[in-house]
Design a protein around this motif. Sequence first.
Motif, PDB file in Angstrom:
ATOM      1  N   GLY A  74      25.271 -26.582  -3.190  1.00 17.31           N
ATOM      2  CA  GLY A  74      25.625 -25.286  -3.067  1.00 17.31           C
ATOM      3  C   GLY A  74      24.463 -24.561  -3.906  1.00 17.31           C
ATOM      4  N   LEU A  75      23.716 -24.597  -3.706  1.00 14.31           N
ATOM      5  CA  LEU A  75      22.790 -23.535  -4.643  1.00 14.31           C
ATOM      6  C   LEU A  75      22.479 -22.597  -3.819  1.00 14.31           C
ATOM      7  CD1 LEU A  75      20.991 -26.014  -6.832  1.00 14.31           C
ATOM      8  CD2 LEU A  75      22.847 -24.926  -7.537  1.00 14.31           C
ATOM      9  N   GLU A  76      21.878 -21.544  -4.314  1.00 14.86           N
ATOM     10  CA  GLU A  76      21.059 -20.283  -3.535  1.00 14.86           C
ATOM     11  C   GLU A  76      19.639 -20.735  -3.845  1.00 14.86           C
ATOM     12  OE1 GLU A  76      20.430 -15.877  -3.637  1.00 14.86           O
ATOM     13  OE2 GLU A  76      22.451 -16.536  -4.156  1.00 14.86           O
ATOM     14  N   VAL A  77      18.833 -21.352  -2.763  1.00  9.82           N
ATOM     15  CA  VAL A  77      17.524 -21.956  -2.839  1.00  9.82           C
ATOM     16  C   VAL A  77      16.623 -20.885  -2.180  1.00  9.82           C
ATOM     17  CG1 VAL A  77      15.696 -24.190  -2.950  1.00  9.82           C
ATOM     18  CG2 VAL A  77      17.976 -24.390  -2.968  1.00  9.82           C
ATOM     19  N   ASP A  78      15.412 -20.556  -3.025  1.00  8.53           N
ATOM     20  CA  ASP A  78      14.364 -19.335  -2.333  1.00  8.53           C
ATOM     21  C   ASP A  78      13.191 -20.169  -3.014  1.00  8.53           C
ATOM     22  OD1 ASP A  78      13.037 -16.388  -1.194  1.00  8.53           O
ATOM     23  OD2 ASP A  78      12.072 -17.512  -2.686  1.00  8.53           O
ATOM     24  N   ASP A  79      12.742 -20.841  -1.832  1.00  5.85           N
ATOM     25  CA  ASP A  79      11.428 -21.366  -0.942  1.00  5.85           C
ATOM     26  C   ASP A  79      10.124 -19.884  -1.201  1.00  5.85           C
ATOM     27  OD1 ASP A  79       8.829 -22.643  -0.409  1.00  5.85           O
ATOM     28  OD2 ASP A  79      10.222 -23.144   1.423  1.00  5.85           O
ATOM     29  N   CYS A  80       9.626 -19.972  -2.686  1.00  4.44           N
ATOM     30  CA  CYS A  80       8.683 -19.617  -2.955  1.00  4.44           C
ATOM     31  C   CYS A  80       6.778 -20.347  -2.322  1.00  4.44           C
ATOM     32  CB  CYS A  80       8.532 -19.393  -5.037  1.00  4.44           C
ATOM     33  SG  CYS A  80      10.639 -19.266  -5.045  1.00  4.44           S
ATOM     34  N   GLY A  81       7.020 -20.929  -1.712  1.00  5.09           N
ATOM     35  CA  GLY A  81       5.974 -21.048  -1.441  1.00  5.09           C
ATOM     36  C   GLY A  81       4.899 -21.885  -2.378  1.00  5.09           C
ATOM     37  N   VAL A  82       3.588 -22.616  -1.759  1.00  3.76           N
ATOM     38  CA  VAL A  82       2.536 -23.124  -2.418  1.00  3.76           C
ATOM     39  C   VAL A  82       2.280 -22.825  -3.818  1.00  3.76           C
ATOM     40  CG1 VAL A  82       0.979 -24.834  -1.886  1.00  3.76           C
ATOM     41  CG2 VAL A  82       2.475 -24.924  -0.290  1.00  3.76           C
ATOM     42  N   LEU A  83       1.914 -23.797  -4.510  1.00  6.33           N
ATOM     43  CA  LEU A  83       1.186 -22.945  -6.152  1.00  6.33           C
ATOM     44  C   LEU A  83       0.119 -23.545  -5.767  1.00  6.33           C
ATOM     45  CD1 LEU A  83       3.390 -23.660  -8.798  1.00  6.33           C
ATOM     46  CD2 LEU A  83       2.794 -21.153  -8.044  1.00  6.33           C
ATOM     47  N   VAL A  84      -1.175 -22.488  -5.695  1.00  7.87           N
ATOM     48  CA  VAL A  84      -2.519 -23.540  -5.614  1.00  7.87           C
ATOM     49  C   VAL A  84      -2.971 -24.370  -7.075  1.00  7.87           C
ATOM     50  CG1 VAL A  84      -3.492 -21.652  -4.360  1.00  7.87           C
ATOM     51  CG2 VAL A  84      -3.868 -20.710  -6.699  1.00  7.87           C
ATOM     52  N   ASP A  85      -4.006 -24.817  -6.869  1.00  4.38           N
ATOM     53  CA  ASP A  85      -4.949 -25.841  -8.561  1.00  4.38           C
ATOM     54  C   ASP A  85      -5.659 -24.436  -8.918  1.00  4.38           C
ATOM     55  OD1 ASP A  85      -3.251 -28.302  -7.585  1.00  4.38           O
ATOM     56  OD2 ASP A  85      -4.043 -28.455  -5.586  1.00  4.38           O
ATOM     57  N   ASP A  86      -4.902 -23.759  -9.510  1.00  6.72           N
ATOM     58  CA  ASP A  86      -5.058 -22.799 -10.265  1.00  6.72           C
ATOM     59  C   ASP A  86      -4.447 -22.821 -11.833  1.00  6.72           C
ATOM     60  OD1 ASP A  86      -7.808 -21.061 -11.094  1.00  6.72           O
ATOM     61  OD2 ASP A  86      -5.825 -19.483 -10.990  1.00  6.72           O
ATOM     62  N   LEU A  87      -4.683 -22.848 -12.913  1.00  7.90           N
ATOM     63  CA  LEU A  87      -4.217 -22.351 -13.773  1.00  7.90           C
ATOM     64  C   LEU A  87      -3.525 -21.029 -14.080  1.00  7.90           C
ATOM     65  CD1 LEU A  87      -2.697 -23.296 -16.493  1.00  7.90           C
ATOM     66  CD2 LEU A  87      -5.117 -22.514 -17.942  1.00  7.90           C
ATOM     67  N   ALA A  88      -4.564 -20.399 -13.909  1.00  2.00           N
ATOM     68  CA  ALA A  88      -4.175 -18.495 -13.806  1.00  2.00           C
ATOM     69  C   ALA A  88      -3.376 -18.103 -12.889  1.00  2.00           C
ATOM     70  CB  ALA A  88      -5.468 -17.606 -13.660  1.00  2.00           C
ATOM     71  N   THR A  89      -3.584 -18.582 -11.594  1.00  5.19           N
ATOM     72  CA  THR A  89      -2.541 -18.293 -10.432  1.00  5.19           C
ATOM     73  C   THR A  89      -1.524 -18.939 -10.636  1.00  5.19           C
ATOM     74  OG1 THR A  89      -4.464 -18.201  -9.379  1.00  5.19           O
ATOM     75  CG2 THR A  89      -2.494 -18.075  -8.363  1.00  5.19           C
ATOM     76  N   SER A  90      -1.536 -20.774 -11.592  1.00  4.35           N
ATOM     77  CA  SER A  90      -0.118 -20.585 -11.462  1.00  4.35           C
ATOM     78  C   SER A  90       1.117 -20.051 -12.339  1.00  4.35           C
ATOM     79  CB  SER A  90      -0.322 -22.249 -11.887  1.00  4.35           C
ATOM     80  OG  SER A  90      -0.574 -22.900 -11.017  1.00  4.35           O
ATOM     81  N   ARG A  91      -0.125 -19.738 -13.588  1.00  5.39           N
ATOM     82  CA  ARG A  91       0.752 -19.032 -14.439  1.00  5.39           C
ATOM     83  C   ARG A  91       1.819 -17.835 -14.501  1.00  5.39           C
ATOM     84  NH1 ARG A  91      -3.366 -19.078 -18.279  1.00  5.39           N
ATOM     85  NH2 ARG A  91      -4.049 -17.024 -17.867  1.00  5.39           N
ATOM     86  N   ASP A  92       0.647 -16.590 -13.334  1.00  8.12           N
ATOM     87  CA  ASP A  92       1.229 -15.951 -12.708  1.00  8.12           C
ATOM     88  C   ASP A  92       2.217 -16.150 -11.794  1.00  8.12           C
ATOM     89  OD1 ASP A  92      -0.571 -14.408 -14.213  1.00  8.12           O
ATOM     90  OD2 ASP A  92      -1.992 -14.086 -12.526  1.00  8.12           O
ATOM     91  N   ALA A  93       1.912 -16.626 -11.328  1.00 11.29           N
ATOM     92  CA  ALA A  93       3.086 -17.760  -9.725  1.00 11.29           C
ATOM     93  C   ALA A  93       4.673 -17.980 -11.046  1.00 11.29           C
ATOM     94  CB  ALA A  93       3.033 -18.272  -9.006  1.00 11.29           C
ATOM     95  N   LEU A  94       4.166 -18.683 -11.672  1.00 10.21           N
ATOM     96  CA  LEU A  94       6.094 -18.722 -12.656  1.00 10.21           C
ATOM     97  C   LEU A  94       6.061 -17.998 -13.057  1.00 10.21           C
ATOM     98  CD1 LEU A  94       4.302 -22.592 -14.034  1.00 10.21           C
ATOM     99  CD2 LEU A  94       6.394 -22.024 -12.407  1.00 10.21           C
TER     100      LEU A  94
END
Length: 232
Positions: free
Chosen positions: A43-63
């Motif tokens: 019963g959750l509202e789910v948004d598929d936010c895509g794929v995180l690339v294997d990079d610390l800065a990019t992962s941090r910004d996306a999160l």
Amino acid sequence: RRRLRVGLLSSGNELREPGEFLQPGQIYNANRYSLCGVLRGLGLEVDDCGVLVDDLATSRDALSLAASEWDVLITSGGVSVGEEDHLKQAVRELGELRLWRLAIQPGKPFAFGQVCGTPWIGLPGNPVAALITALVVARPFLLRAQGRRDVLPKALPVAAGFYWHKANTRRQYLRARLELGPSGLQAVPHQKQGSAMLTSACWADGLAVVEAGRILQAGELVDFLSFSELAV
């Protein structure tokens, strides 16, 4: 209450969509579809936010961006001990890593914390491990966050249609099917129990639970968690 809004992200440069041609070292993103199905079934509202690339800065910004938009963040992959697993560090820099590793199999590299004040659930990357931790560990948390009080699944005691000769240090969740045995229903596990073998979950009716430190003889009672019980 309104439905809980969940942002779902996958982690890994190696992920490709079903139907795409796979280069060496690439795999299909099965978790995107299995986890979306589980979460929407709750019963959750789910948004598929895509794929995180294997990079610390990019992962941090996306999160950080996702944390500003959703009530809960759920990721799959990126929480193990590989050189390119940056999620735990990104979470530490943005918030707090409160838990890493559970004494269960499959699903040991499960993580939990908060990103910019938003709860974060880090599921393992292997498809079966991601599915089982979503059903067994994340599900009660998500249901309670939606206001439900009775959130733990009800296990059915059935006869073990198998032997378990060697005690393990972790609780086992075996993909199993209910079959009629000599004395009634019995749980029969799939022959392939690897955490990457999603076929075993498609074949099974649920999970036979073998507690840590336990040795089993065929016919002894084990707890069986039906997928129909875990899906709502």
